[in-house]
Design a protein around this motif. Structure first.
Motif, PDB file in Angstrom:
ATOM      1  N   ALA A 107      56.888  39.608  46.040  1.00  0.00           N
ATOM      2  CA  ALA A 107      56.596  38.482  45.515  1.00  0.00           C
ATOM      3  C   ALA A 107      56.248  38.704  43.960  1.00  0.00           C
ATOM      4  N   VAL A 108      55.396  39.883  43.842  1.00  0.00           N
ATOM      5  CA  VAL A 108      54.985  40.142  42.576  1.00  0.00           C
ATOM      6  C   VAL A 108      55.325  41.479  42.153  1.00  0.00           C
ATOM      7  N   ASN A 109      56.230  42.080  42.922  1.00  0.00           N
ATOM      8  CA  ASN A 109      56.758  43.393  42.799  1.00  0.00           C
ATOM      9  C   ASN A 109      55.798  44.443  42.437  1.00  0.00           C
ATOM     10  N   LYS A 110      54.665  44.301  43.174  1.00  0.00           N
ATOM     11  CA  LYS A 110      53.457  45.308  42.823  1.00  0.00           C
ATOM     12  C   LYS A 110      52.777  45.589  43.972  1.00  0.00           C
ATOM     13  N   TRP A 111      51.742  46.721  44.001  1.00  0.00           N
ATOM     14  CA  TRP A 111      50.925  47.146  45.079  1.00  0.00           C
ATOM     15  C   TRP A 111      49.806  46.141  44.806  1.00  0.00           C
ATOM     16  N   VAL A 112      49.170  45.638  45.794  1.00  0.00           N
ATOM     17  CA  VAL A 112      48.015  44.594  45.664  1.00  0.00           C
ATOM     18  C   VAL A 112      46.900  44.946  46.767  1.00  0.00           C
ATOM     19  N   TYR A 113      45.582  44.665  46.623  1.00  0.00           N
ATOM     20  CA  TYR A 113      44.591  45.128  47.552  1.00  0.00           C
ATOM     21  C   TYR A 113      44.619  43.645  48.175  1.00  0.00           C
ATOM     22  N   ASN A 114      44.590  43.928  49.546  1.00  0.00           N
ATOM     23  CA  ASN A 114      44.213  42.710  50.564  1.00  0.00           C
ATOM     24  C   ASN A 114      43.739  42.976  51.900  1.00  0.00           C
ATOM     25  N   PHE A 115      43.129  42.273  52.579  1.00  0.00           N
ATOM     26  CA  PHE A 115      42.490  42.427  53.873  1.00  0.00           C
ATOM     27  C   PHE A 115      43.601  42.657  54.799  1.00  0.00           C
ATOM     28  N   PRO A 116      43.866  43.140  55.816  1.00  0.00           N
ATOM     29  CA  PRO A 116      44.920  43.137  56.756  1.00  0.00           C
ATOM     30  C   PRO A 116      44.896  41.470  57.481  1.00  0.00           C
ATOM     31  N   GLU A 152      32.097  51.144  46.177  1.00  0.00           N
ATOM     32  CA  GLU A 152      33.302  51.255  45.484  1.00  0.00           C
ATOM     33  C   GLU A 152      34.097  49.926  45.607  1.00  0.00           C
ATOM     34  N   LEU A 153      33.328  48.992  46.478  1.00  0.00           N
ATOM     35  CA  LEU A 153      34.241  47.558  46.477  1.00  0.00           C
ATOM     36  C   LEU A 153      33.790  47.094  45.283  1.00  0.00           C
ATOM     37  N   ARG A 154      32.527  47.273  44.700  1.00  0.00           N
ATOM     38  CA  ARG A 154      32.123  46.540  43.370  1.00  0.00           C
ATOM     39  C   ARG A 154      32.824  46.869  42.219  1.00  0.00           C
ATOM     40  N   ASN A 155      33.138  48.313  42.231  1.00  0.00           N
ATOM     41  CA  ASN A 155      33.855  49.203  41.121  1.00  0.00           C
ATOM     42  C   ASN A 155      35.348  48.617  41.023  1.00  0.00           C
ATOM     43  N   LEU A 156      36.006  48.201  42.210  1.00  0.00           N
ATOM     44  CA  LEU A 156      37.466  47.825  42.411  1.00  0.00           C
ATOM     45  C   LEU A 156      37.407  46.218  42.066  1.00  0.00           C
ATOM     46  N   ILE A 157      36.380  45.562  42.277  1.00  0.00           N
ATOM     47  CA  ILE A 157      36.221  44.071  42.025  1.00  0.00           C
ATOM     48  C   ILE A 157      36.079  43.797  40.519  1.00  0.00           C
ATOM     49  N   ASN A 158      35.418  44.893  40.095  1.00  0.00           N
ATOM     50  CA  ASN A 158      35.191  44.748  38.303  1.00  0.00           C
ATOM     51  C   ASN A 158      36.492  45.299  37.607  1.00  0.00           C
ATOM     52  N   GLU A 159      37.204  46.343  38.258  1.00  0.00           N
ATOM     53  CA  GLU A 159      38.152  47.233  37.344  1.00  0.00           C
ATOM     54  C   GLU A 159      39.525  46.862  37.552  1.00  0.00           C
ATOM     55  N   CYS A 160      39.865  46.162  38.822  1.00  0.00           N
ATOM     56  CA  CYS A 160      41.114  45.923  39.176  1.00  0.00           C
ATOM     57  C   CYS A 160      41.713  44.489  38.960  1.00  0.00           C
ATOM     58  N   SER A 161      43.050  44.090  38.635  1.00  0.00           N
ATOM     59  CA  SER A 161      43.002  42.785  38.711  1.00  0.00           C
ATOM     60  C   SER A 161      44.324  42.715  39.499  1.00  0.00           C
ATOM     61  N   ASP A 162      44.515  43.823  40.519  1.00  0.00           N
ATOM     62  CA  ASP A 162      45.732  43.437  41.483  1.00  0.00           C
ATOM     63  C   ASP A 162      44.890  43.250  42.815  1.00  0.00           C
ATOM     64  N   LEU A 163      44.026  42.255  42.936  1.00  0.00           N
ATOM     65  CA  LEU A 163      43.667  42.033  44.213  1.00  0.00           C
ATOM     66  C   LEU A 163      43.877  40.560  44.601  1.00  0.00           C
ATOM     67  N   CYS A 164      44.226  40.229  45.817  1.00  0.00           N
ATOM     68  CA  CYS A 164      44.644  38.897  46.390  1.00  0.00           C
ATOM     69  C   CYS A 164      43.135  38.062  46.257  1.00  0.00           C
ATOM     70  N   SER A 165      43.335  36.650  45.739  1.00  0.00           N
ATOM     71  CA  SER A 165      41.850  36.094  45.376  1.00  0.00           C
ATOM     72  C   SER A 165      40.982  35.781  46.642  1.00  0.00           C
ATOM     73  N   ARG A 166      41.558  35.607  47.730  1.00  0.00           N
ATOM     74  CA  ARG A 166      40.574  35.449  48.806  1.00  0.00           C
ATOM     75  C   ARG A 166      40.086  36.865  49.095  1.00  0.00           C
ATOM     76  N   SER A 167      40.920  37.861  49.182  1.00  0.00           N
ATOM     77  CA  SER A 167      40.247  39.389  49.368  1.00  0.00           C
ATOM     78  C   SER A 167      39.012  39.738  48.452  1.00  0.00           C
ATOM     79  N   GLN A 168      39.319  39.135  46.797  1.00  0.00           N
ATOM     80  CA  GLN A 168      38.348  39.315  45.938  1.00  0.00           C
ATOM     81  C   GLN A 168      37.103  38.722  46.079  1.00  0.00           C
ATOM     82  N   LEU A 169      37.351  37.425  46.674  1.00  0.00           N
ATOM     83  CA  LEU A 169      36.081  36.545  46.752  1.00  0.00           C
ATOM     84  C   LEU A 169      35.157  37.073  47.915  1.00  0.00           C
ATOM     85  N   VAL A 170      35.918  37.559  49.121  1.00  0.00           N
ATOM     86  CA  VAL A 170      35.353  38.060  50.124  1.00  0.00           C
ATOM     87  C   VAL A 170      34.585  39.530  49.973  1.00  0.00           C
TER      88      VAL A 170
END
Length: 130
Positions: free
Chosen positions: A19-28, A105-123
């Motif tokens: 849907a976004v044609n890219k790799w995103v971070y998400n929980f299973p 590492e999670l804090r760094n990912l949240i602050n540096e990456c815009s390719d997170l699903c919103s729910r996963s970003q918040l959690v």
């Protein structure tokens, strides 16, 4: 959606989404099969996507809307403790790269990456700030 704690780390996956044609971070995550409980679905999906075994279900949040502006889909969030070796998805049609992250590492990912699903970003933000 499954939020797995593995020892002192959190499992988060990189998933290719067309849907976004890219790799995103998400929980299973995955669908609940007909006649399947939320608990059984979480155990099955985590095993299928990561190879990990659920050792304890910590909490199950009630279903909530995933994107009220676009769909009536609801998501149940299941927090679990898990163990085992990460094997990746057993489905050849899914491109999933699970990984373990410390809170830093999670804090760094949240602050540096815009390719997170919103729910996963918040959690992730909530977990990393504890």
């Amino acid at each position: 959606m499954i939020v797995p704690f593995v020892g002192d780390k959190i499992l988060l996956s990189r998933v290719f989404r067309l849907a976004v044609n890219k790799w995103v971070y998400n929980f299973p995550a995955g669908l609940i099969d007909e006649g399947e409980t939320v608990e059984r679905a979480a155990i099955r999906e985590l095993k299928e996507e990561t190879g990990l075994k659920v050792t304890k279900i910590l909490n199950i949040l009630p279903a909530s809307f995933s994107s009220v502006g676009l769909t009536d889909e609801k998501v149940v969030t299941v927090f679990v403790e898990a163990e085992g070796d990460i094997l990746g998805s057993d489905n050849v049609n899914e491109e999933i790269e699970p990984g373990l992250y410390t809170k830093e590492e999670l804090r760094n990912l949240i602050n540096e990456c815009s390719d997170l699903c919103s729910r996963s970003q918040l959690v992730s933000f909530w977990i990393a700030s504890k």
